[in-house]
Design a protein around this motif. Sequence first.
Motif, PDB file in Angstrom:
ATOM      1  N   PHE A 157       0.765  -1.131   0.029  1.00  0.00           N
ATOM      2  CA  PHE A 157      -0.032  -0.114   0.169  1.00  0.00           C
ATOM      3  C   PHE A 157       0.953   1.281  -0.108  1.00  0.00           C
ATOM      4  O   PHE A 157       1.815   1.387   0.760  1.00  0.00           O
ATOM      5  CB  PHE A 157      -0.792   0.082   1.375  1.00  0.00           C
ATOM      6  CG  PHE A 157      -1.958  -1.161   1.477  1.00  0.00           C
ATOM      7  CD1 PHE A 157      -3.259  -1.024   0.781  1.00  0.00           C
ATOM      8  CD2 PHE A 157      -1.695  -2.212   1.975  1.00  0.00           C
ATOM      9  CE1 PHE A 157      -3.944  -2.025   0.703  1.00  0.00           C
ATOM     10  CE2 PHE A 157      -2.434  -3.335   1.716  1.00  0.00           C
ATOM     11  CZ  PHE A 157      -3.880  -3.095   1.379  1.00  0.00           C
ATOM     12  N   ASP A 158       0.719   2.038  -0.944  1.00  0.00           N
ATOM     13  CA  ASP A 158       1.486   3.245  -1.196  1.00  0.00           C
ATOM     14  C   ASP A 158       0.556   4.532  -1.057  1.00  0.00           C
ATOM     15  O   ASP A 158      -0.213   4.689  -1.992  1.00  0.00           O
ATOM     16  CB  ASP A 158       2.273   3.400  -2.584  1.00  0.00           C
ATOM     17  CG  ASP A 158       3.076   4.555  -2.621  1.00  0.00           C
ATOM     18  OD1 ASP A 158       3.424   5.141  -1.526  1.00  0.00           O
ATOM     19  OD2 ASP A 158       3.313   4.892  -3.849  1.00  0.00           O
ATOM     20  N   ILE A 159       0.640   5.189   0.142  1.00  0.00           N
ATOM     21  CA  ILE A 159      -0.546   6.071   0.264  1.00  0.00           C
ATOM     22  C   ILE A 159       0.175   7.517   0.676  1.00  0.00           C
ATOM     23  O   ILE A 159       1.058   7.722   1.576  1.00  0.00           O
ATOM     24  CB  ILE A 159      -1.261   5.835   1.684  1.00  0.00           C
ATOM     25  CG1 ILE A 159      -1.745   4.426   1.292  1.00  0.00           C
ATOM     26  CG2 ILE A 159      -2.202   6.702   1.879  1.00  0.00           C
ATOM     27  CD1 ILE A 159      -2.549   3.701   2.744  1.00  0.00           C
ATOM     28  N   ALA A 160      -0.219   8.486  -0.100  1.00  0.00           N
ATOM     29  CA  ALA A 160       0.490   9.982  -0.007  1.00  0.00           C
ATOM     30  C   ALA A 160      -0.643  10.863  -0.095  1.00  0.00           C
ATOM     31  O   ALA A 160      -1.429  10.888  -1.148  1.00  0.00           O
ATOM     32  CB  ALA A 160       1.608  10.162  -1.127  1.00  0.00           C
ATOM     33  N   GLY A 161      -0.691  11.970   0.808  1.00  0.00           N
ATOM     34  CA  GLY A 161      -1.661  12.983   0.685  1.00  0.00           C
ATOM     35  C   GLY A 161      -0.772  14.254   0.189  1.00  0.00           C
ATOM     36  O   GLY A 161       0.212  14.386  -0.275  1.00  0.00           O
ATOM     37  N   VAL A 162      -1.496  15.297   0.327  1.00  0.00           N
ATOM     38  CA  VAL A 162      -1.201  16.751  -0.085  1.00  0.00           C
ATOM     39  C   VAL A 162      -1.230  17.713   0.708  1.00  0.00           C
ATOM     40  O   VAL A 162      -0.115  18.481   1.142  1.00  0.00           O
ATOM     41  CB  VAL A 162      -1.797  17.349  -1.569  1.00  0.00           C
ATOM     42  CG1 VAL A 162      -1.369  18.643  -1.924  1.00  0.00           C
ATOM     43  CG2 VAL A 162      -1.574  16.131  -2.667  1.00  0.00           C
ATOM     44  N   THR A 163      -2.343  17.758   1.435  1.00  0.00           N
ATOM     45  CA  THR A 163      -2.540  18.931   2.252  1.00  0.00           C
ATOM     46  C   THR A 163      -1.877  18.719   3.602  1.00  0.00           C
ATOM     47  O   THR A 163      -1.994  17.782   4.290  1.00  0.00           O
ATOM     48  CB  THR A 163      -3.982  19.230   2.470  1.00  0.00           C
ATOM     49  OG1 THR A 163      -4.444  19.408   0.843  1.00  0.00           O
ATOM     50  CG2 THR A 163      -4.444  20.435   3.385  1.00  0.00           C
ATOM     51  N   VAL A 188       3.060  -1.040   4.133  1.00  0.00           N
ATOM     52  CA  VAL A 188       2.436   0.451   3.997  1.00  0.00           C
ATOM     53  C   VAL A 188       3.633   1.326   3.788  1.00  0.00           C
ATOM     54  O   VAL A 188       4.727   1.497   4.828  1.00  0.00           O
ATOM     55  CB  VAL A 188       1.664   0.584   5.039  1.00  0.00           C
ATOM     56  CG1 VAL A 188       1.000   1.969   5.047  1.00  0.00           C
ATOM     57  CG2 VAL A 188       0.553  -0.513   5.248  1.00  0.00           C
ATOM     58  N   LYS A 189       3.498   2.102   2.795  1.00  0.00           N
ATOM     59  CA  LYS A 189       4.330   3.681   3.026  1.00  0.00           C
ATOM     60  C   LYS A 189       3.482   4.661   2.914  1.00  0.00           C
ATOM     61  O   LYS A 189       2.453   4.934   2.013  1.00  0.00           O
ATOM     62  CB  LYS A 189       4.871   3.641   1.234  1.00  0.00           C
ATOM     63  CG  LYS A 189       6.012   4.711   1.586  1.00  0.00           C
ATOM     64  CD  LYS A 189       6.729   4.670   0.156  1.00  0.00           C
ATOM     65  CE  LYS A 189       7.387   6.005  -0.141  1.00  0.00           C
ATOM     66  NZ  LYS A 189       8.037   6.266  -1.365  1.00  0.00           N
ATOM     67  N   LEU A 190       3.420   5.626   4.041  1.00  0.00           N
ATOM     68  CA  LEU A 190       2.517   6.620   4.306  1.00  0.00           C
ATOM     69  C   LEU A 190       3.143   7.854   4.358  1.00  0.00           C
ATOM     70  O   LEU A 190       4.306   7.938   5.076  1.00  0.00           O
ATOM     71  CB  LEU A 190       1.756   6.274   5.573  1.00  0.00           C
ATOM     72  CG  LEU A 190       0.864   7.413   6.213  1.00  0.00           C
ATOM     73  CD1 LEU A 190      -0.530   7.348   5.190  1.00  0.00           C
ATOM     74  CD2 LEU A 190       0.391   7.009   7.670  1.00  0.00           C
TER      75      LEU A 190
END
Length: 215
Positions: free
Chosen positions: A113-119, A156-158
């Motif tokens: 799971f590769d999860i990245a946000g912006v804000t 997981v990468k967060l």
Amino acid sequence: TFFDSGALLDAVVVTQDPPLYFLRDGATLIRTDPSPLLQFTNSPQTFDSALVICCNSSASLAGPLLRATDSDLNVAFSLVSLLQDGTLSTSSGDPLVLLERGTHSLGAAVGVFDIAGVTTAQDAKTGLHLGSDRPLQHGGVLLETSGARVTTERFVKLDTALLEASAPLLKLTAGSAMTSAKGLVAVGPKASLVGDLPSDALIKLNASTLTVNNG
């Protein structure tokens, strides 16, 4: 340092292996069927990624993402990648991914799971500016295995995002074995992993083994 372009690219052939589901540029996927979006039985599969959502796109599922039974999976990139305002939400408490038996190579490039946000926003408790986006919203286990063997870069990468855990993120059962080449869960400097699990754990093993080779 500057390099001549010929030293970096020479006689290159690029082959595309697109994700099974790729949402971008504001695309939306809404599924009301509670059955898994992807289901494999006695059917080995090789693909780059199961689901990639990016660029202000979203998916909403009423059931799991994937269930594989007696089906070896070879997934080079990731099972789920959420990038650049891409979001995935489910209304199911079932495991997002369930692997029953089989030998699986998952997320050799970035992880399962590769999860990245912006804000980002200032965290009231720490005063740090942390990711406030919630790219993944799922009330159950992210990955559950039963008698399966899994190798991966990491689980997981967060990064620059908030991930809320209301159930174990990872559950290995019935003689499963999982090996992670790097740290199992990588939480970036602007990421938050929070949970309210008074009677459970973030990672749960039952008659199974977990090996982290480096991290």
